[in-house]
Structure formats: structure tokens, C-alpha cells
Design a protein around this motif. Structure first.
Motif, short mmCIF file in Angstrom:
data_model
loop_
_atom_site.label_atom_id
_atom_site.label_comp_id
_atom_site.label_asym_id
_atom_site.label_seq_id
_atom_site.Cartn_x
_atom_site.Cartn_y
_atom_site.Cartn_z
N LYS A 22 7.84 -7.78 -14.36
CA LYS A 22 8.67 -8.52 -15.31
C LYS A 22 8.05 -9.87 -15.63
CE LYS A 22 13.23 -6.48 -14.72
NZ LYS A 22 14.63 -6.71 -14.29
N LYS A 23 7.50 -10.52 -14.61
CA LYS A 23 6.84 -11.81 -14.80
C LYS A 23 5.65 -11.67 -15.76
CE LYS A 23 4.64 -15.51 -12.24
NZ LYS A 23 4.07 -15.93 -10.97
N ASP A 24 4.98 -10.52 -15.70
CA ASP A 24 3.84 -10.26 -16.57
C ASP A 24 4.26 -9.77 -17.96
OD1 ASP A 24 2.13 -11.06 -14.57
OD2 ASP A 24 1.55 -9.02 -14.00
N GLY A 25 5.56 -9.68 -18.22
CA GLY A 25 6.05 -9.38 -19.55
C GLY A 25 6.42 -7.95 -19.84
N TYR A 26 6.48 -7.12 -18.81
CA TYR A 26 6.85 -5.72 -19.01
C TYR A 26 8.35 -5.53 -18.92
CZ TYR A 26 1.90 -4.88 -18.29
OH TYR A 26 0.54 -4.90 -18.40
N GLN A 27 8.86 -4.54 -19.64
CA GLN A 27 10.25 -4.13 -19.48
C GLN A 27 10.26 -3.12 -18.34
OE1 GLN A 27 12.02 -2.49 -23.01
NE2 GLN A 27 13.90 -1.94 -21.94
N VAL A 28 11.04 -3.39 -17.30
CA VAL A 28 10.99 -2.59 -16.08
C VAL A 28 12.35 -1.97 -15.78
CG1 VAL A 28 10.50 -2.62 -13.60
CG2 VAL A 28 9.17 -4.06 -15.15
N ASP A 29 12.35 -0.66 -15.53
CA ASP A 29 13.52 0.03 -15.00
C ASP A 29 13.18 0.44 -13.57
OD1 ASP A 29 14.80 -0.17 -17.44
OD2 ASP A 29 14.37 1.89 -18.03
#
Length: 94
Positions: A22-29
Motif C-alpha cells: 500500500k505504501k508503494d501505491g498498490y491497491q491491496v486486498d
């Protein structure tokens, strides 16, 4: 934005990966067991699936088999084990 699913039953590993991605900008489930992962895979499209191999209910290899046999989802990139992704084992990429 790329969407990633993390399926991992070890809470600390799950939270660490989720935080970093998330910190790297990904949308995470996230899914804390194989059953949750399967439900999310059926509902959403992912650019990458990171899965542990041994989880409650449904194992990582079963998840990958489901994905690879689905005509729409079969081209998803995936890693067979989170440990291999961070270099702690030699499982390798599926």
C-alpha cells in the motif's frame, strides 16, 4: 493502479506485506485463509496474486489451480509462496 491479492494465514506476514505494498501505491486486498481468497478471486480481477501454500480450508496450490483453469483468470501472474517472494525459501514461481 495495480490490484494485488495477498492470501496468507500468518497475521504478521500479511500485515507487513499489505503495509509495504500500500505504501508503494498498490491497491491491496487481503485474505487470511484460502476460502476468503477464493471468494475474493471470484469477485474481483487482480494483477497479481501472492499466496501462501499451506492455509486453512483451501491451500495455495488449489487456489492457483482454480485460477489457471479459469479461462478469464488463467493469465494472472502469481507466486506460489510468500516466502519465495521475500527470499526465505526455494519454492519458486508457478
Amino acid at each position: 493502479m495495480s490490484r494485488i491479492l495477498i492470501a496468507e494465514d500468518e497475521v504478521l506476514m500479511l500485515k507487513a506485506l499489505e503495509f509495504k505494498l500500500k505504501k508503494d501505491g498498490y491497491q491491496v486486498d487481503v485474505a487470511s485463509d484460502g476460502k476468503q481468497a477464493m471468494e475474493k478471486i471470484k469477485e474481483h480481477t487482480y494483477d497479481l496474486i501472492l499466496t501462501d501454500i499451506m492455509m486453512p480450508f483451501v491451500g495455495g496450490m488449489e487456489i492457483l489451480s482454480y485460477v489457471k483453469n479459469d479461462p478469464i483468470k488463467k493469465n494472472y501472474p502469481s507466486f506460489a509462496d510468500l516466502c519465495c517472494w521475500i527470499g526465505r525459501c526455494s519454492v519458486g514461481r508457478i
